[in-house]
Structures are given as C-alpha cells and as structure tokens.
Enzyme design. Structure first.
Site, PDB file in Angstrom:
ATOM      1  N   LYS A 104      -0.859  14.117  -8.373  1.00  0.00           N
ATOM      2  CA  LYS A 104      -1.073  15.536  -8.614  1.00  0.00           C
ATOM      3  C   LYS A 104      -0.733  15.947  -9.826  1.00  0.00           C
ATOM      4  CE  LYS A 104      -1.861  18.982  -5.641  1.00  0.00           C
ATOM      5  NZ  LYS A 104      -2.451  18.920  -4.335  1.00  0.00           N
ATOM      6  N   ASP A 161      -7.163  22.322  -6.801  1.00  0.00           N
ATOM      7  CA  ASP A 161      -6.004  23.201  -6.043  1.00  0.00           C
ATOM      8  C   ASP A 161      -5.946  24.353  -6.236  1.00  0.00           C
ATOM      9  OD1 ASP A 161      -3.895  21.658  -4.442  1.00  0.00           O
ATOM     10  OD2 ASP A 161      -2.856  23.220  -5.124  1.00  0.00           O
TER      11      ASP A 161
END
Ligand code: GLU
Length: 448
Positions: free
Chosen positions: A125, A165
């Site tokens: 991430k 995201d």
C-alpha cells in the site's frame, strides 16, 4: 504467554504509536488463534513476527510547485508488506490524514484480502498526505508526476503494482503512468492498474469494488433467503466505491437511500437512481469533497455533520467511506433503531473494534471489508494478466470472472469459519482463509 499474545505485545511495544495498524493487527491475530496455536510449526517458523513486519517500506519527499509558483512538499509512502504469494499489490491513497499507521494498516489488510481473491498477488500500500481538495488539474498532474519520480524505482509488473484508493482515480493513475513510462523508457503496462481503457486498463475495473461487494452480498443473501430487490440500503461515502455499489444495487432493483461526505449525509427516500448516480461521479471529480450539493439538486434531506448509522430505516448498512466511521455510539444507535441486523463493510476497516464487538455480541451479522471489497484488487489483478498477455478482454469475461471470484470468497470464508469452530463469524473466517494460503507459502519458502 500464548504465541498470539506474545506477538501482539511485541507490536504494542514497537508500534504502539500507530493506532490503526495496532487495531488491525489485533483483530487479525486474535482470530488466527485456532490455527496458529494448534500446531507449533507456525511459531517455530516465526510466521506471525514476520507477517507483522513489512518486507520493505519507503518514505520520501514529494516536492511540487502550486499555481501561485510556491513550493510545496508532501510526504510519500510505499509499504511492501508481503510478497509470499506474488508481487506486492495495493492502492495509493492521497489524503491529508495519511501517515505511516494508516498505510501500514491498509498494507497489512491487503495481504489477507489479496490472498482471498485466489490470485497470485502479495500485499502492499502507499500514498501521500496530499489533499486533492481544491487543487487545480495542473497541480494534481504536477503532484502525481513528482510522486512517481521517486516511486518508479520500487515498482514494476513483477515487483509491485500500485493502483488507486481514496483520492487516486483514473485521472491520477494516468498522470502517474505517463511519468513512469517516460522515466523507464519502455511500456510496462503491468506496473500500475486502474489505467484508462485506451492505454492498458481493464474494462470493469472502475466498477469492480462496488459490483464485487454487491455480488458478495448476493451470496450471503442466498443463505438467509433475501434478495437485493426487496432490500433498502443505507450507504456512506459518495466516491468510486459507493458509486459502483449504488449502480449495481439499482440495476438489481434494490434501493439506496443515503450517501455521505465529510460534510454530513443526505437522505433520499425515493432512492439514488438514474441521473443521481451519474451525479456522484461529478461530485467526485469536482474536488469539493462534499454531498450537500446532491440534496440541493435533487431535493433530498441533508443532515450536516452527521452519519446515517441508526438514523434512517434501512435493512442493511453499507459503510463505503473510510476507516473507523462506525463508532461504539453508532453501534448502540443501530441496535436501538433495531431494524437492520446486517452490516456489510465496504470501506477498509470502517468499524472500530468496540463497535464491532458490540454488534457481533448482539447477533448482528458483519461481513468484513477484506472479503467484501476484494473485487477491486481482484480485477486489478485481471488487468495485470491482460497486460502480460498484451490483450484486452471483453466486459462479459471480466464480469463473469469477478462474479466467480466473489462467490468463491464467500464460500471460502464461510467454510473456514465452520472449520475452525466459529460458524457465521465471517470476520474470523476471512482472516483464517486469507492466512492459510499466505502461511503455507511462507512455510514452503523458508525463513525469508
Ligand atoms: N485500493 C483498493 C483496495 O483497497 C484496490 C487496490 C488495487 O487495485 O491494487 O483494495
């Protein structure tokens, strides 16, 4: 002290200043007890202590120049958590509250989520504490280019494949891919997913998280004899994920009556349908980060500063906004309101541990985000496959595969919950099923 308790204590000591990370490590590790404490091979191989430590993490300066000619600096992150079952995979979040705790919790979740998809992808991430709100198109482009100028050395189709995201959609991915291609001097499409359809993106990626969540819901509904078309949903958020959820629910004849933003929530008893769904996309690209305009445009009710939990009559609550948006007092209100007994988490970790414990104790069914929202990363992985083949699949093919993946995830987490003695506990089932594959790969690959 048990193996799980020892590792939790170790994370508390080392990373106690990272609350989101600690929260999700505790949730996952506590539910892994039936497997890791039943066979000493896990402790011998140090599986948990290795899992909670990212393989690599980079923090970097992102300098850029705003429209007034002023130099601005943000902090960029990329955490490469686990490559046990494939190259690191996971989105980039651009939001002012991004910090190492948030990125680590998202990266840790991603390990198990990606494993659940059945695709060969590890967990990672990244992001930056950049606030897209109020920024011009040119500023966003300059920021994305600067971010990629550092990130490029850590990613690649077989190394690490970031995607979108919160705050990162097709536009931002486009700017980052352009810069990546320019620096690399070759066309490595599989280094980023969520790309536009004209340059290597997969059809259906934009809808995938939301559609996948609804396909998953359908599988659960089969077990309780319910149908989307007879169901009223309270949704939070209004971005890409909420949009996909609303679009699919509407298509299947269900009704969504709320949306929310940082400014409050809207209640639209007629349902979010037709042009109202398209308007959600306009709200996202306007960079204003609010839902009040929806209420004005479509004569819906607007409740400033509030969230819909327990305040509207709905059969199902579906948080699609962000982490920890359902607190203990919201859970109490949901229980008092008494109508809904189903919480379907779509945003990553939208429920605090206290709220989750209370709801589950009172028999509310919780479908956990790492299973429910896995359709997004699953289609990202299908995008990587198409890029490796130098092909683009048709919409029906992608949709069918997504549907199958979501069915399998539901089936696998249900099975895992039963196998480890907690039937109906889908939260534990998701952690256990996701863990099994990763742990097996780690055991096979030796200490690394
Ligand atoms: N950010 C999404 C997630 O939370 C998608 C990641 C991806 O497509 O790689 O899973």
């Amino acid at each position: 002290m048990s193996y799980v308790d020892r590792i939790i204590q170790q994370v508390e000591e080392k990373d106690g200043d990272e609350p989101e990370f600690l929260q999700c490590v505790k949730e996952v590790l506590n539910s892994l007890r039936p497997v890791v404490e039943s066979d000493e091979k896990y402790e011998k191989a140090g599986i948990l202590e290795r899992l909670v430590e990212p393989e690599k993490s980079v923090v970097f300066r992102v300098p850029w120049v705003d429209d007034q000619g002023r130099v601005r600096v943000n902090r960029g992150y990329r955490i490469q958590f686990s490559s046990s079952i494939g190259p690191y995979k996971g989105g980039l979040r651009f939001q002012p509250n991004v910090n190492s705790s948030v990125i680590k919790f998202l990266g840790f979740e991603q390990i198990f989520k990606n494993s659940l998809t059945g695709m060969p992808i590890g967990g990672g991430k990244g992001g930056a504490d950049f606030d897209p709100k109020g920024k011009s198109e040119a500023e966003i482009m300059r920021f994305c280019q600067s971010y990629m100028t550092e990130l490029f050395r850590y990613i690649g189709p077989d190394t690490d494949c970031p995607a979108g995201d919160m705050g990162v959609g097709a536009r931002e991915i486009g700017y980052m891919y352009g810069q990546y291609k320019r620096i690399c001097g070759s066309y490595k499409a599989g280094a980023l997913s969520g790309k536009g359809l004209s340059y290597g993106g997969s059809i259906g990626r934009m809808e995938a998280t939301g559609y996948g969540a609804v396909y998953f819901t359908q599988e659960y509904f089969k077990t309780i004899g319910r149908q989307i078309k007879d169901t009223v949903f309270a949704v939070s958020g209004f971005g890409n994920v909420a949009w996909g959820v609303v679009k699919k629910i509407d298509e299947l004849g269900g009704k969504v009556v709320t949306l929310s933003g940082p400014d409050g929530y809207i209640y639209d008893p007629d349902g979010v349908t037709g042009e109202k769904i398209d308007y959600m996309l306009e709200m996202r690209t306007s960079n204003k980060d609010c839902v009040k305009d929806y209420a004005k445009k479509f004569h819906a009710e607007f409740y400033p500063g509030e969230k819909p939990w327990g305040k509207v009559k709905a059969d199902v609550y579906m948080p699609c906004a962000t982490q920890n948006e359902i607190h203990e007092e919201d859970a109490k209100r949901i229980l008092e309101e008494g109508h809904s007994r189903i919480l379907i988490e779509v945003a990553n970790m939208p429920t605090t541990q206290e709220a989750m414990d209370l709801l589950m104790e009172k028999g509310v069914t919780v479908l956990p985000s790492k299973a429910v929202n896995a359709g997004g990363v699953a289609v990202s992985s299908l995008e990587m496959v198409q890029n490796a083949e130098h092909l683009s699949w048709k919409k029906e093919e992608v949709d069918e595969r997504l549907h199958d993946i979501m069915k399998d995830i539901f089936c696998n987490i249900d099975k895992a919950a039963k196998k480890y003695g907690c039937p109906g506990n889908y939260v534990a089932g998701a952690n256990l099923a996701g863990f099994e594959k990763v742990a097996d790969a780690m055991l096979c690959q030796g200490i690394c």
